[in-house]
Design an enzyme around this catalytic site. Sequence first.
Site, PDB file in Angstrom:
ATOM      1  N   CYS A 202       2.631   9.072  -4.192  1.00  0.00           N
ATOM      2  CA  CYS A 202       1.527   8.199  -3.792  1.00  0.00           C
ATOM      3  C   CYS A 202       2.139   6.971  -3.156  1.00  0.00           C
ATOM      4  O   CYS A 202       2.929   6.265  -3.796  1.00  0.00           O
ATOM      5  CB  CYS A 202       0.687   7.830  -5.030  1.00  0.00           C
ATOM      6  SG  CYS A 202      -0.584   6.584  -4.745  1.00  0.00           S
ATOM      7  N   ARG A 272      -7.169   6.379  -0.273  1.00  0.00           N
ATOM      8  CA  ARG A 272      -7.800   5.591  -1.331  1.00  0.00           C
ATOM      9  C   ARG A 272      -8.039   4.163  -0.862  1.00  0.00           C
ATOM     10  O   ARG A 272      -7.094   3.445  -0.532  1.00  0.00           O
ATOM     11  CB  ARG A 272      -6.911   5.587  -2.580  1.00  0.00           C
ATOM     12  CG  ARG A 272      -7.516   4.883  -3.780  1.00  0.00           C
ATOM     13  CD  ARG A 272      -6.560   4.935  -4.967  1.00  0.00           C
ATOM     14  NE  ARG A 272      -6.090   6.288  -5.177  1.00  0.00           N
ATOM     15  CZ  ARG A 272      -4.852   6.610  -5.557  1.00  0.00           C
ATOM     16  NH1 ARG A 272      -3.951   5.658  -5.749  1.00  0.00           N
ATOM     17  NH2 ARG A 272      -4.517   7.859  -5.731  1.00  0.00           N
TER      18      ARG A 272
END
Length: 419
Positions: A202, A272
């Site tokens: 991530c 995100r």
Amino acid sequence: MDLLNTLVDKGLRREPPTREEALAVLATTDDDLLDVVAAAGKVRRHWFGRRVKLNYLVNLKSGLCPEDCSYCSQRLGSTAGILKYTWLGADEASEAAAAGLAGGAKRVCLVASGRGPTDRDVDRVSETIRTIKERNEGVEVCACLGLLSDGQAERLRAAGADAYNHNLNTSEETYADITTTHTYADRVDTVRRAHAAGLSPCSGLIAGMGESDADLVDVVFALRALDPDSVPVNFLIPFEGTPLAKEWNLTPQHCLRVLAMVRFVCPDVEVRVSGGREVHLRTLQPLALHLANSLFLGDYLTSEGQAGKADLEMIADAGFVVESAGEVTLPEHRAARAEAGRGAEGGGGGCGTQDDGTCGAHDDRGACGTHEGGAACGTHEDGGVCGSAAAPAPRGHEPRTDLVAVRRRGAGTDLAPNA
């Protein structure tokens, strides 16, 4: 608009745009904004439908970081009035995580300030991971602890961690302008270590630090080359007491253009919308759901977020649904490749790359411990890049310092969390 039609076609084929096309998205006018959102929305819905993945941050250790990241309220020399506390115990961290999971989150992000964990720190975080996993069936756990040393990623994976967050934050060219205590190459190395150990990588960015559009495009293409499964997009929260406190460069419209550009470059990756969305997107937050398929629920590391209940209402009102624990976030081809490719350095390919691995960037990543949207998971809540050629703020654009609020509840306090 021919540009948008081309980008949609490429996104549906997982073909990367050219650098010039990505820059053109950021250069579109406000008059074209809804067309840009609609085009990127087609790509988002093709790969992720109308699902929104919810994530919840737990700040395991707040403040007193020895790194000097200019955007971060936890940095060395910060006078921001944030919460400061040492490590939460496994039970306390698990109780904090439970609040977010009860609100619909399927991933818990465990963040700790610092340059990187000691082996003792890895032991204590491993205990926390095991405790959360034992008490919550099916939960995903992401760790964000800064720069990793030999063997640490493997130990976190063995403890049950699913992912590791470490953001690149800005372009390689401007990285030294925001941080001097570690390098861009350090960050890249940590992302690769996590990926090689079998952790889902991530890694994201911070917009609004004074960077140019070219810098934003550079970092997103660099992220694509690193092949993260999720890309957090943070918008600088200019905390008083940090070097970037006066950097108010974003408008809601430009934030949407940044998210659209990221979606076009990384079409089939979890994008995100992270720290700073409440401060900079404001009433346009629902439009961001047409671009990003993931967000943080409630508060961030050191800053307050929108009320968790308001997040859920926004998702429903915009016609989206919360992704359930039993659903796989990534498209089947990425999920399968990610699983098969774990253990090989650098992963394989790049966000949204075609099966032949076609890509168009270099690699990267760096480290300030952790702090993401207001402080957080590889996402750093207060970001900033000095020294690059940024366009002046639009006329009529005023700083919204009234929207910057320090977190005073949840982890590290006796007050109930916002979830």
